[in-house]
Design an enzyme around this catalytic site. Structure first.
Site, PDB file in Angstrom:
ATOM      1  NE  ARG A  99      -0.792  21.956  -6.847  1.00 14.44           N
ATOM      2  CZ  ARG A  99      -0.821  22.516  -8.070  1.00 14.44           C
ATOM      3  NH1 ARG A  99      -0.477  23.751  -8.214  1.00 14.44           N
ATOM      4  NH2 ARG A  99      -1.222  21.832  -9.128  1.00 14.44           N
ATOM      5  CB  THR A 100       2.108  16.069  -4.300  1.00 16.07           C
ATOM      6  OG1 THR A 100       0.803  16.619  -4.184  1.00 16.07           O
ATOM      7  CG2 THR A 100       2.356  15.103  -3.156  1.00 16.07           C
ATOM      8  CE  LYS A 155      12.026  -2.298 -19.476  1.00 17.71           C
ATOM      9  NZ  LYS A 155      13.274  -2.567 -18.745  1.00 17.71           N
ATOM     10  NE  ARG A 188      -0.497  12.529  -6.542  1.00 18.21           N
ATOM     11  CZ  ARG A 188      -0.801  13.827  -6.618  1.00 18.21           C
ATOM     12  NH1 ARG A 188      -0.940  14.391  -7.802  1.00 18.21           N
ATOM     13  NH2 ARG A 188      -0.971  14.552  -5.531  1.00 18.21           N
ATOM     14  CG  HIS A 216      -3.399  14.096  -1.426  1.00 18.64           C
ATOM     15  ND1 HIS A 216      -2.089  14.017  -0.984  1.00 18.64           N
ATOM     16  CD2 HIS A 216      -3.385  14.931  -2.504  1.00 18.64           C
ATOM     17  CE1 HIS A 216      -1.321  14.769  -1.759  1.00 18.64           C
ATOM     18  NE2 HIS A 216      -2.074  15.334  -2.682  1.00 18.64           N
TER      19      HIS A 216
END
Ligand code: CP
Length: 306
Positions: A54-55, A83, A104, A132
């Site tokens: 969703r986000t 890396k 995120r 959030h």
């Protein structure tokens, strides 16, 4: 007023600033075509170090619907993080290419640290079990569309309240409003963290912490269900023991009022039975759609676009 700012925590904006975002989101819902060139020439970066449906998709769809473009990754191993590049170097590099970025990250506080290295607006799309804030924008827009405003209402929160970043952000936001009351339904092990309980106490908000859902259903204006998050547990046995403690099904819905709305940030696992989806009080897919509109409004505001 919000141009150039970052949204890392719900306390980053005041009530008037949030109002600007919600008013614009309502306007976008009523007349989306009016905004389809608003971000022409602008680029959004989506940096997802943790899975998302969703986000990420709603941010990317939001930018496309505003006439802008996006670049990014949904799998950090496809970036130079694999890396050994540190987050500060990554975000300073990304800043060279885009106008605004969304991140995120599994580590609590990572978006906050990243925001200190850049001058473009940065948006926290979820940091570990912490916050959030754009899910909160989604939740509040949904509450406003269903019931007009957030005040003078009883909110039930059920499930994993310990690691549930969506409830932490939502409670932080709602604690600034009059007449709210919280019923927090969870097993003892998944109770709300102390720092959130302290916020509630400081604001003198009435709340109860309980371990059963049924006796409280008829008091609620909104029931906010959450998933028990396997990825936050250190021990698989604990997850298995707790995962199905609360399952909202048709039988339990009979205890709720005719206008008790069911919200869930999604994804769901077992905590809401599929049979509840056709109940008009189940609003979690409408909530997911509102997430795109409110993120359109947020992007415009942070870019200073009228
Ligand atoms: N609500 C939410 O954050 O969903 P995703 O994990 O799918 O983005």
């Amino acid at each position: 007023m919000l141009k150039g700012r970052s949204l890392i925590d719900p306390s980053d904006f005041n009530r008037d600033e949030f109002r600007e975002i919600f008013d614009l989101a309502h306007e976008i819902i009523e007349n989306p075509e009016k905004f389809n060139k608003s971000c022409e020439g602008k680029i959004l970066a989506t940096l997802f170090y943790e899975p998302s449906t969703r986000t990420r998709f709603s941010f990317e769809a939001a930018m496309l619907r505003l006439g802008g473009k996006f670049i990014g990754f949904s799998e950090p191993n496809s970036s130079s993080a694999a890396k050994g590049e540190n987050l500060a170097d990554t975000i300073r590099t990304i800043e060279c290419y885009v106008d605004i970025a969304v991140i995120r990250h599994p580590k609590e506080g990572a978006p906050n640290v990243a925001s200190q290295y850049v001058s473009i607006p940065l948006i926290n799309a979820g940091d570990g079990g912490h916050q959030h804030p754009t899910q909160t924008l989604t939740d509040i827009l949904t509450i406003e569309r269903l019931r007009g405003d957030v005040e003078n209402k009883t909110y039930g929160f059920c499930g994993d309240l310990k690691f549930g970043r969506t409830v932490h952000s939502l409670i932080k936001f709602l604690s600034n409003y009059e007449g709210v009351k919280f019923i927090m339904i969870s097993p003892e092990e998944l109770r709300m963290p102390e720092y959130i309980r302290e916020i509630i106490k400081k604001k003198n908000i009435p709340f109860e912490e309980v371990e059963k859902m049924e006796p409280y259903m008829s008091d609620l204006d909104f029931l906010y269900m959450t998933r028990v998050q396997r990825e936050r547990f250190f021990n698989e046995e604990d997850y298995i023991r707790l995962k199905d403690r609360f399952i909202l099904d048709k039988d339990k819905m009979r205890y709720a009022k005719k206008d008790t709305y069911i919200l869930h940030p999604l994804p769901r696992v077992n905590e809401i039975s599929l049979e509840v989806d056709n109940d008009p009080r189940a609003q979690y897919f409408a909530q997911a759609k509102n997430g795109m509109y409110v993120r359109m409004a947020l992007i415009m505001k942070l870019l200073g676009i009228k």
